[in-house]
Design a protein around this motif. Structure first.
Motif, PDB file in Angstrom:
ATOM      1  N   ALA A   1       0.713  -1.162  -0.116  1.00  0.00           N
ATOM      2  CA  ALA A   1      -0.089  -0.096   0.075  1.00  0.00           C
ATOM      3  C   ALA A   1       0.886   1.351  -0.017  1.00  0.00           C
ATOM      4  O   ALA A   1       1.909   1.310   0.743  1.00  0.00           O
ATOM      5  CB  ALA A   1      -0.886  -0.200   1.227  1.00  0.00           C
ATOM      6  N   ASP A   2       0.548   2.039  -0.930  1.00  0.00           N
ATOM      7  CA  ASP A   2       1.407   3.434  -0.961  1.00  0.00           C
ATOM      8  C   ASP A   2       0.396   4.344   0.298  1.00  0.00           C
ATOM      9  O   ASP A   2      -0.255   3.914   0.580  1.00  0.00           O
ATOM     10  CB  ASP A   2       1.379   4.139  -2.265  1.00  0.00           C
ATOM     11  N   GLU A   3       1.215   5.334   0.461  1.00  0.00           N
ATOM     12  CA  GLU A   3       0.630   6.535   1.376  1.00  0.00           C
ATOM     13  C   GLU A   3      -0.780   6.874   1.154  1.00  0.00           C
ATOM     14  O   GLU A   3      -1.552   6.753   2.184  1.00  0.00           O
ATOM     15  CB  GLU A   3       1.274   7.729   1.181  1.00  0.00           C
ATOM     16  N   ALA A   4      -1.337   7.294  -0.202  1.00  0.00           N
ATOM     17  CA  ALA A   4      -2.718   7.503  -0.322  1.00  0.00           C
ATOM     18  C   ALA A   4      -3.696   6.074   0.009  1.00  0.00           C
ATOM     19  O   ALA A   4      -4.597   6.444   0.584  1.00  0.00           O
ATOM     20  CB  ALA A   4      -2.831   7.845  -1.933  1.00  0.00           C
ATOM     21  N   GLU A   5      -3.117   4.995  -0.308  1.00  0.00           N
ATOM     22  CA  GLU A   5      -4.020   4.038  -0.368  1.00  0.00           C
ATOM     23  C   GLU A   5      -4.222   3.656   1.177  1.00  0.00           C
ATOM     24  O   GLU A   5      -5.177   3.178   1.795  1.00  0.00           O
ATOM     25  CB  GLU A   5      -3.458   2.611  -1.124  1.00  0.00           C
ATOM     26  N   TRP A   6      -2.826   3.635   2.063  1.00  0.00           N
ATOM     27  CA  TRP A   6      -2.931   3.419   3.446  1.00  0.00           C
ATOM     28  C   TRP A   6      -3.801   4.562   4.188  1.00  0.00           C
ATOM     29  O   TRP A   6      -4.661   4.088   5.011  1.00  0.00           O
ATOM     30  CB  TRP A   6      -1.896   3.665   3.804  1.00  0.00           C
ATOM     31  N   ALA A   7      -3.742   5.692   3.724  1.00  0.00           N
ATOM     32  CA  ALA A   7      -4.664   6.708   4.272  1.00  0.00           C
ATOM     33  C   ALA A   7      -6.193   6.573   3.944  1.00  0.00           C
ATOM     34  O   ALA A   7      -6.987   6.482   4.963  1.00  0.00           O
ATOM     35  CB  ALA A   7      -4.078   8.106   3.895  1.00  0.00           C
ATOM     36  N   ARG A   8      -6.522   6.056   2.879  1.00  0.00           N
ATOM     37  CA  ARG A   8      -7.949   5.707   2.579  1.00  0.00           C
ATOM     38  C   ARG A   8      -8.320   4.498   3.372  1.00  0.00           C
ATOM     39  O   ARG A   8      -9.629   4.513   3.745  1.00  0.00           O
ATOM     40  CB  ARG A   8      -8.138   5.256   1.054  1.00  0.00           C
ATOM     41  N   GLY A   9      -7.515   3.498   3.453  1.00  0.00           N
ATOM     42  CA  GLY A   9      -7.806   2.315   4.532  1.00  0.00           C
ATOM     43  C   GLY A   9      -8.269   2.859   5.871  1.00  0.00           C
ATOM     44  O   GLY A   9      -9.157   2.547   6.571  1.00  0.00           O
ATOM     45  N   ARG A  10      -7.297   3.797   6.176  1.00  0.00           N
ATOM     46  CA  ARG A  10      -7.299   4.188   7.801  1.00  0.00           C
ATOM     47  C   ARG A  10      -8.703   4.997   7.479  1.00  0.00           C
ATOM     48  O   ARG A  10      -9.536   4.999   8.859  1.00  0.00           O
ATOM     49  CB  ARG A  10      -6.365   5.116   8.024  1.00  0.00           C
ATOM     50  N   GLY A  11      -9.032   5.833   6.753  1.00  0.00           N
ATOM     51  CA  GLY A  11     -10.294   6.562   6.663  1.00  0.00           C
ATOM     52  C   GLY A  11     -11.522   5.705   6.690  1.00  0.00           C
ATOM     53  O   GLY A  11     -12.556   5.833   7.355  1.00  0.00           O
ATOM     54  N   TRP A  12     -11.505   4.700   5.956  1.00  0.00           N
ATOM     55  CA  TRP A  12     -12.548   3.536   5.943  1.00  0.00           C
ATOM     56  C   TRP A  12     -12.582   2.937   7.544  1.00  0.00           C
ATOM     57  O   TRP A  12     -13.795   2.859   7.971  1.00  0.00           O
ATOM     58  CB  TRP A  12     -12.406   2.522   5.054  1.00  0.00           C
TER      59      TRP A  12
END
Length: 296
Positions: free
Chosen positions: A250-261
């Protein structure tokens, strides 16, 4: 009588009803013992049928579609995944006052992991990453959309409503800031990929500290696969999150979206299930606390 109602439109499901449905729909299993299983699940009632089977029945109208969904897609997905998935063995029909179809599956051994007491968190993190990576690689032709594989902005209104309901129960100022930071992350622009959609502790089975099975594919479909990263906060301890992230890629954006979910799901679940589903409410509080500790 069963478990407490979590929605006003739930139907009553008990052992005698399941016995009658089995006797009518699957006479060869009619003599097997039936036992209700305790679960933090909100959509279906689960009953063990003998030693090798489990019966799964929708608890409310919104869960009925999952019967056909799993019956169709699990046989396609399961052979391509490295860990066990539910195996549909039969589809039952409405009867005896129960208004919807239902399913019989093969029993899967294992138990739900206990957050904060994992036997081997590093290995479990690697196993979960392997499952997610394999699922993402499944061909997406004709696949259904994952209801959670959508932009986080579609969750904005219900998430903010939930935050307002949690006033006095959590740090609403900080979680609002964290939610707004998640909304600022660029939306997924890649090819839609398969995601489970609900990788929570209640949908994971472990044995000897390792992943044994992933269950409940109601939400499975294609979209932004970042939603499956929620397991990093609802189950895995902080010390192995980097191991999990690297294994998933996971790159930074994907990781942040996962945390947002993870944040949005927990914020919405917490006030809704505060009194009716203590296990789910407790996990929601855990996720919020983990994200606050990490980013607050």
């Amino acid at each position: 009588m069963g478990t407490p109602r979590m929605r006003p439109d739930e139907v009553d499901i008990d052992v005698p009803l399941v016995r009658r449905l089995i006797a009518d729909g699957f006479p060869r299993w009619a003599g097997l013992p039936v036992e209700r299983l305790s679960s933090s699940g909100t959509e279906n009632a689960m009953f063990r049928l003998g030693a090798e089977l489990v019966v799964r029945l929708p608890r409310h109208p919104g869960a009925v579609g999952s019967v056909a969904h799993e019956q169709r897609w699990l046989p396609r997905l399961a052979p391509r995944l490295p860990f066990a998935s539910p195996e549909p063995l039969g589809r039952g029909e409405a009867g005896h006052g129960f208004p919807w179809p239902w399913s019989v599956y093969r029993w899967l051994d294992g138990s739900n992991p206990v957050v904060g007491a994992l036997e081997d968190p590093g290995s479990l993190a690697a196993d979960l990453a392997s499952h997610i990576t394999a699922l993402r690689a499944v061909v997406t032709a004709d696949a259904p959309a994952c209801p959670r594989g959508v932009p986080l902005s579609t969750r904005d209104a219900p998430t903010r409503e939930a935050i307002a309901r949690l006033a006095g129960r959590t740090d609403t100022k900080t979680v609002t800031r964290l939610w707004e930071e998640a909304l600022d992350v660029p939306d997924y622009a890649g090819t839609p990929l398969w995601a489970h959609g609900d990788l929570s502790p209640g949908n994971v089975l472990t044995a000897g500290g390792r992943l044994a099975a992933v269950i409940d594919f109601d939400c499975a479909g294609v979209g932004d696969p970042a939603v499956d990263l929620i397991v990093a906060w609802n189950l895995l301890p902080a010390g192995v999150r980097d191991v999990f992230r690297e294994a998933v890629g996971a790159d930074e954006a994907e990781w942040a979206r996962g945390r947002g979910w993870a944040l949005s799901i927990s914020l919405i679940q917490l006030p809704y299930y505060w009194d009716t589903n203590p296990a789910l409410a407790a996990n929601s509080r855990h996720v919020i606390a983990e994200i606050l500790a990490e980013r607050g």
